[in-house]
Design a protein around this motif. Sequence first.
Motif, PDB file in Angstrom:
ATOM      1  N   THR A  24      -9.375   0.332  -1.888  1.00 24.92           N
ATOM      2  CA  THR A  24      -8.385   0.098  -1.224  1.00 24.92           C
ATOM      3  C   THR A  24      -8.451   0.968  -0.060  1.00 24.92           C
ATOM      4  OG1 THR A  24      -7.116  -0.852  -3.237  1.00 24.92           O
ATOM      5  CG2 THR A  24      -5.597   0.012  -1.105  1.00 24.92           C
ATOM      6  N   TRP A  32      -8.162   0.728   4.145  1.00 25.00           N
ATOM      7  CA  TRP A  32      -7.312   1.351   4.768  1.00 25.00           C
ATOM      8  C   TRP A  32      -8.000   2.138   5.905  1.00 25.00           C
ATOM      9  CZ3 TRP A  32      -6.534   6.491   5.966  1.00 25.00           C
ATOM     10  CH2 TRP A  32      -5.471   6.890   6.686  1.00 25.00           C
ATOM     11  N   GLY A  46      -7.995   2.952  -6.599  1.00 29.77           N
ATOM     12  CA  GLY A  46      -7.622   2.793  -5.206  1.00 29.77           C
ATOM     13  C   GLY A  46      -8.626   3.262  -4.317  1.00 29.77           C
ATOM     14  N   PHE A  50       0.830  -1.027  -0.128  1.00 29.87           N
ATOM     15  CA  PHE A  50      -0.168   0.161   0.046  1.00 29.87           C
ATOM     16  C   PHE A  50       0.922   1.145  -0.186  1.00 29.87           C
ATOM     17  CE2 PHE A  50      -2.450   3.406   2.339  1.00 29.87           C
ATOM     18  CZ  PHE A  50      -3.299   3.332   1.377  1.00 29.87           C
TER      19      PHE A  50
END
Length: 582
Positions: free
Chosen positions: A64, A68, A61, A14
Motif C-alpha cells: 500500500t 501511495w 501495508g 488510507f
Amino acid sequence: MNNDENPITLADAFIMPDCGYRITLGRIKFSKEDNLESLIFKFIKYEKASNMLIAGIPGVGKSTITSWIAQQYRNNDNLIVLRFRDWEIEELEIGLLKSICRTLECKKADLENKILVLDGFDEMKTLDVRIKILNAFLNDIKDFENFKCIITSRPAYIDSSCFYNRVEILPFGIDEIKSFYLKIVGKELEGVIESNLEILGVPVILYMAIMSNIDITKKTSKPELYSRIFAEEAGIFDRFCEYDNGSQVLRNPENIKKHLEFLQEVAFIMFQKNSLQIQKNECKIPQLNSQGKLVSILEFPIKHLFENTNPNIEFIHKSIYEYFVAEYIVTSIIESLGTDEQNLAGILGKLLKSDKLTKEIIEFLKYKTYNSKLENMFEFISSTFNLMLRDGMTYYTYEHYKKVHICEKNVFINMLEILHLWDMVVIKVDPKISDYLKYNEKNINLEGADLRNVDLTGAYLQGANLRRANLSRGNFSNNSIEYIEERGDVGLYAIDLHGANMTGADLRGRNIKRMDFRNVIIQDAIFDEDQISDLEEKYILTNIKIYVKETTEIISYKEYKKKGKDNTNIFITLGNKSLNDV
C-alpha cells in the motif's frame, strides 16, 4: 461499485502508518520528528546515491505504501515502480540488475538519476538464492550516479544490514484502528480494544474483520480470525452481491463451498509452482448458481481474475494465499484418514514435495489441526512418517519426479513440521532417519525427537532445533567416530552441532570429545560424571544437569559441584584420623 452502504476506495481509507527507523550512515538529514511520509520525501529528494529498506510484517501495508508513493510522485518522471513477483525464476537467474533493464528496455546507464521502488522482496520466486541476488544487485549499483532504490520486504526474508536506511512499518495503534474503522463503517467503534493490537493492527486483517462483521473488541488469534472471515457461514462473502441486480450470489451455501474449494485449489497450485501468480488457464473457474443462472465467481480475494488485459491471477495478499494453502493441506489429510498408512503416505508425499512450508503456513496448519479431526491423529501420522522414512518420502505417490532428491528433502523437512503441529509430543523416529540427516539442510526441527537408536555419524545438524531431544544410548556410533579420527578427516564427517538447540537433551554416554558446544544451547542438558572433565576444560558450565551413577539421581551442575566439595572435605577429615577413629 454498486454498494450503497458507504462505498469507499483504498485512497479514501488510507492512513499513513507509524514507523521506526535506523539510519546506518547519517548523510540524509532525518530527524526523530520525521514520520514515514517525510522520511520518504527526504530520501527521494536526496541528490546522491542511496538505498532504503521498508520492512514490515505481512499485511501491515508495504504494498500500500508502494502504491501511495506511485500516486504521490506520479508526476516525477524519474520514479519507477516494479514488483519482484512479476519476474520468473529464469529471469532473475541472470541477475536482478539485468532483469530490471530488460523489463524497462533500457541500458544500465539509463538508471542514473532514477528512483527505483522494488516491492515485495519476500515474494521473489527464487527464494533459495534471494540473498545472493540482492547482494549482487547492491554491489552492481554502487557506482551509479545519483541512483536511489527502495525495497520492501518482510523482515525475516532480507538482510537489513545491507541498507543505509532502514524503515520498519509499525502496525496500527488504537487510535489508527478507530480512525480506520470510522472510515470503513462510517461510525465510531463502540467498545474497548485491549488485547487484539498485534492482530488488528495489521490493516489487511483489520479490513477483512470489519467487513465480516466480527467484533474486533474481543481477543482473537490471526488463524482464528481468518477462519471466521472465510467461513462458509457468516463470513465475508455474505457482504458480496451480484453486480447489477443485487442478488446475493454467495448466499447459497453450495456456492460458498465451491468458491472456498476453488480458492484452496488455486493456492495449492501456486504452492506447487513456488509462485504467487498463476495463469488463468492453470485453474478451472467454477460456475455458480444464481437465480437459476450460472455465473462466474466473484473476484475477492483473487485479483485480475476477470481482467482481459492480465493473463495472471494472484491473491490480494500473501497471507491469504498462505491461509488457503493450509486449508487445502488439512482438508486433503482429513479426507484420507479412513484409509491405511500407505495411502496417507502417498497423499502427504504429493502435498509436501514441491516447496517448504513457511512459518506462516505452519501457524495456520497448527490452528486447523487443533480445530479439526486431526487433533487426535498424531500417532497415525507419526507411524505414516516412519513408513515414509523406511521406504522413501515419495515412494507411495507411485509417481516419477524430476529432481526427486529435492522432492524427498522437501517432504522430509515438511513432515517434521507437520509432526510438530502437536505440542510437547515425543516423536519416535525410525533409525532410517539417519539417511535423510546426512543430506539434510540446516535448521530442521527435531524438537522432542527420540533419537536414541539412530546412528547420527555424518549427520548434518547445523542450526537444528534439538530441544527436548533424546540423544542417549550410543546413537553417535563411537566406533565410526574413532575410525574417522584415525583417517584424519573429522572435519568432513563429524557431526555439526553449530547453532543447535539441545535444551534438555540427554547426552549421557556420548563421545563428546569431538563435539563443539560453543554455539550450542545446552541448558538443562543431561551429562554423566565421566563427561564433566572434558566439558570443564573448555566451557563455563552453569545450567547443565549431571547424572550421578551411584545414586541414579539427576542434579544441577551447581548441586553436583557442591556435593563434590563436601566429599572432598570429608576425605580430608578422614585422612587425619586413624581407621579405628573412622
